[in-house]
Write a protein that holds these residues in place. Structure first.
Motif, PDB file in Angstrom:
ATOM      1  N   LYS A  76       0.828  -1.212   0.000  1.00  0.00           N
ATOM      2  CA  LYS A  76       0.000   0.000   0.000  1.00  0.00           C
ATOM      3  C   LYS A  76       0.859   1.259   0.000  1.00  0.00           C
ATOM      4  CE  LYS A  76      -4.078  -1.902   2.265  1.00  0.00           C
ATOM      5  NZ  LYS A  76      -4.909  -1.883   3.475  1.00  0.00           N
ATOM      6  N   ASN A  79       2.549   1.638  -3.373  1.00  0.00           N
ATOM      7  CA  ASN A  79       1.549   1.991  -4.366  1.00  0.00           C
ATOM      8  C   ASN A  79       1.176   3.469  -4.265  1.00  0.00           C
ATOM      9  OD1 ASN A  79      -0.188   1.596  -6.459  1.00  0.00           O
ATOM     10  ND2 ASN A  79      -1.828   0.725  -5.212  1.00  0.00           N
ATOM     11  N   GLU A  80       1.056   3.977  -3.031  1.00  0.00           N
ATOM     12  CA  GLU A  80       0.764   5.406  -2.851  1.00  0.00           C
ATOM     13  C   GLU A  80       1.909   6.268  -3.373  1.00  0.00           C
ATOM     14  OE1 GLU A  80      -0.079   5.931   1.251  1.00  0.00           O
ATOM     15  OE2 GLU A  80      -2.003   4.868   1.157  1.00  0.00           O
ATOM     16  N   THR A  83       1.824   6.246  -7.140  1.00  0.00           N
ATOM     17  CA  THR A  83       0.720   7.078  -7.634  1.00  0.00           C
ATOM     18  C   THR A  83       1.077   8.558  -7.560  1.00  0.00           C
ATOM     19  OG1 THR A  83      -0.832   5.389  -6.867  1.00  0.00           O
ATOM     20  CG2 THR A  83      -1.736   7.554  -7.340  1.00  0.00           C
ATOM     21  N   GLU A  84       1.718   8.961  -6.450  1.00  0.00           N
ATOM     22  CA  GLU A  84       2.156  10.358  -6.334  1.00  0.00           C
ATOM     23  C   GLU A  84       3.159  10.702  -7.430  1.00  0.00           C
ATOM     24  OE1 GLU A  84       3.655  11.045  -2.427  1.00  0.00           O
ATOM     25  OE2 GLU A  84       1.728  10.604  -1.467  1.00  0.00           O
TER      26      GLU A  84
END
Length: 114
Positions: A76, A79-80, A83-84
């Protein structure tokens, strides 16, 4: 030094203990001699192999669950971050696109003036 002073006093005390003729006998009360009215159920002991196997499986399951949640949390977080980074790259591409569009417009206006 003190042992020299105490040894004559200790020798004067008569020894009454004789291992062949004990002065005390063993005694029990009538309550202790009674047999219990209801016998306890016989429990089957858990063998060392079954106990060890159960402990190993329990420990492995617990460790696997811990590792699963740790990897899930790491996934997680990564993945964050990804994405950023994608959003930052998209914003940079958009800025470059508008800059190139503005340059093309300026080049066209300069060519029209000639």
């Amino acid at each position: 030094m003190a042992s020299r002073h105490l040894s004559p006093a200790l020798r004067a005390i008569p020894r009454t203990f004789n291992p062949l003729n004990p002065s005390r006998s063993f005694r029990t009360t009538s309550r202790l001699l009674e047999t219990p009215s209801a016998a306890l159920p016989v429990r089957k002991p858990v063998g060392a192999f079954r106990g060890g196997l159960f402990g190993f499986l329990f420990g492995s399951t617990l460790t696997g669950a811990g590792v699963y949640y740790y990897i899930l949390e790491e996934y997680k977080v990564s993945n964050e971050l990804l994405t950023e980074d994608i959003y930052a790259l998209q914003a940079a591409v958009q800025r470059i696109h508008t800059y190139v569009t503005n340059l093309e417009d300026k080049v066209e206006t300069l060519q029209k003036k000639k």
